[in-house]
Write a protein that holds these residues in place. Structure first.
Motif, PDB file in Angstrom:
ATOM      1  N   SER A  47       0.831  -1.221   0.000  1.00  0.00           N
ATOM      2  CA  SER A  47       0.000   0.000   0.000  1.00  0.00           C
ATOM      3  C   SER A  47       0.860   1.262   0.000  1.00  0.00           C
ATOM      4  O   SER A  47       0.377   2.329  -0.392  1.00  0.00           O
ATOM      5  CB  SER A  47      -0.977  -0.005   1.178  1.00  0.00           C
ATOM      6  OG  SER A  47      -0.284   0.056   2.405  1.00  0.00           O
ATOM      7  N   TRP A  86      -0.410 -10.534   0.332  1.00  0.00           N
ATOM      8  CA  TRP A  86      -1.227  -9.321   0.142  1.00  0.00           C
ATOM      9  C   TRP A  86      -0.442  -8.029   0.405  1.00  0.00           C
ATOM     10  O   TRP A  86      -0.595  -7.043  -0.309  1.00  0.00           O
ATOM     11  CB  TRP A  86      -2.437  -9.325   1.090  1.00  0.00           C
ATOM     12  CG  TRP A  86      -3.524 -10.266   0.702  1.00  0.00           C
ATOM     13  CD1 TRP A  86      -3.964 -11.337   1.434  1.00  0.00           C
ATOM     14  CD2 TRP A  86      -4.344 -10.242  -0.472  1.00  0.00           C
ATOM     15  NE1 TRP A  86      -4.990 -11.975   0.785  1.00  0.00           N
ATOM     16  CE2 TRP A  86      -5.241 -11.325  -0.386  1.00  0.00           C
ATOM     17  CE3 TRP A  86      -4.399  -9.400  -1.589  1.00  0.00           C
ATOM     18  CZ2 TRP A  86      -6.183 -11.590  -1.368  1.00  0.00           C
ATOM     19  CZ3 TRP A  86      -5.339  -9.664  -2.575  1.00  0.00           C
ATOM     20  CH2 TRP A  86      -6.212 -10.757  -2.460  1.00  0.00           C
ATOM     21  N   MET A 104      -0.919  -5.316  -2.588  1.00  0.00           N
ATOM     22  CA  MET A 104      -2.251  -4.701  -2.456  1.00  0.00           C
ATOM     23  C   MET A 104      -2.313  -3.258  -2.973  1.00  0.00           C
ATOM     24  O   MET A 104      -3.396  -2.761  -3.285  1.00  0.00           O
ATOM     25  CB  MET A 104      -2.733  -4.749  -1.004  1.00  0.00           C
ATOM     26  CG  MET A 104      -1.831  -4.010  -0.055  1.00  0.00           C
ATOM     27  SD  MET A 104      -2.582  -3.788   1.579  1.00  0.00           S
ATOM     28  CE  MET A 104      -2.861  -5.454   2.110  1.00  0.00           C
ATOM     29  N   VAL A 159      -4.944  -9.383  -9.763  1.00  0.00           N
ATOM     30  CA  VAL A 159      -5.148  -8.290  -8.797  1.00  0.00           C
ATOM     31  C   VAL A 159      -6.174  -7.294  -9.346  1.00  0.00           C
ATOM     32  O   VAL A 159      -6.926  -6.669  -8.596  1.00  0.00           O
ATOM     33  CB  VAL A 159      -3.798  -7.584  -8.513  1.00  0.00           C
ATOM     34  CG1 VAL A 159      -3.995  -6.365  -7.628  1.00  0.00           C
ATOM     35  CG2 VAL A 159      -2.809  -8.540  -7.859  1.00  0.00           C
TER      36      VAL A 159
END
Ligand SMILES: [Zn+2]
Ligand SMILES: [Zn+2]
Length: 327
Positions: free
Chosen positions: A82, A112, A116, A147
């Motif tokens: 992120s 993840w 992500m 994704v």
């Protein structure tokens, strides 16, 4: 000749901030410190706050793994957690040409917390921008495509206007990119995970996240030993405390003490500890730092007693946004 490494996301497992109640307690502590230091005037606030180390004020950050490595001629990213959103914002606020790339994204693995952020990397949505993905895993393309898939994300991969390319890497075989050389080495992590040694002339950065570092000796490391050799800056997984390592065997993460042992043996000049636990508050990371300082001092004293030559090591726990220049 220099390498500039910028850490856009340093948390592990899941993006996480302290709870609002944690921030309230933290702000109370800052205010108490201000008055305890003998200040009382509002005009002193800025200089007092700026005198404190940044993570003691603003924390270590919430974004998950994303690291940018720059040489004079090129730039790569490692992982798209992120934290990549902040890098994306920087690119989007730059001149129009900067949106087109090329962007080179090296993936360690596909948990993840390492991918992500990819759907929020805006150059995917810029017509004719150029994005290259690299990874040892044979299913690199399949995973990245998945994704961008409904119902997890509203824009399917097939409709992205960017030119996206995939490159499968050979384990432990360097790839050259302008004035950089990037070599994948296997880490000790499930599914599996590949760290990267990034070299520019005589400078080297070792990306060792995520790893439990169950193999430590040169014999155990075997063909992956070069990841730790001749390194100027090592980014190392220190999600757990040393005692937690035993409780969390096979969870795939390590502790700062293991990284320091490697740095002592391999003469690594600078170590940054990362992959902070999502539950780790500022105070808890400070506590980890205190435990690491204790261990570091003990190692230095032990070395002095036994006549061991001790390398000069700088180390710290990394915070989001930190930029380090080597060379
Ligand atoms: Zn991770
Ligand atoms: Zn992982």
């Amino acid at each position: 000749m220099s390498l500039v490494v910028k850490f856009w996301g340093v948390r592990g497992s899941l993006p996480a901030s302290m709870l609002p109640t944690g921030w309230r307690t933290h702000i109370q502590g800052l205010l108490k410190g201000f008055f305890a230091d003998g200040h009382s005037k509002p005009s002193d606030i800025e200089s007092y706050i700026n005198s404190l180390a940044l993570p003691l004020v603003g924390g270590y950050g919430t974004g998950t793994t994303c690291v940018e490595v720059n040489s004079p001629k090129t730039r790569i990213l490692i992982d798209g957690g992120s934290g990549i959103r902040n890098f994306s914002d920087k690119v989007m606020s730059g001149h129009a040409g900067s949106l087109k790339g090329p962007f080179h994204i090296f993936m360690t693995h596909f948990h993840w917390d390492h991918l992500m952020g990819l759907p929020f990397f805006s150059p995917h949505f810029v017509p004719n921008s150029e994005i290259h993905y690299y990874g040892v895993q044979k299913d690199l393309e399949e995973v990245i495509r998945s994704v961008f898939k409904k119902p997890f994300f509203p824009v399917p991969f097939e409709t992205l206007p960017a030119n996206i390319h995939f490159h499968t890497l050979e384990p432990r075989k360097p790839v050259k990119m302008a004035d950089l050389e990037i070599t994948p080495y296997q880490l000790d992590h499930p599914d599996p995970c590949w760290g990267y040694k990034v070299t520019h002339k005589k400078l080297a950065y070792a990306h060792c996240v995520d790893t439990e570092s169950t193999r430590v000796s040169p014999e155990e490391l075997g063909p992956d030993h070069p990841l730790y050799q001749g390194i100027d800056l090592m980014y190392f997984d220190a999600q757990y405390t040393f005692p937690e390592l035993a409780e969390k065997a096979n969870w795939g993460h390590s502790a700062a003490q293991i990284g320091l042992d490697l740095a002592f043996r391999e003469n690594i000049k600078h170590v940054l500890f990362a992959h902070h636990d999502p539950g780790a508050t500022i105070a808890q990371i400070q506590d980890l730092k205190a435990q690491t300082t204790e261990y570091f001092q003990w190692r230095l004293e032990h070395a002095a007693e036994s006549g061991e030559t001790v390398p000069k090591i700088i180390w710290d726990f990394v915070h989001e946004g930190l930029e380090v220049r080597i060379g």
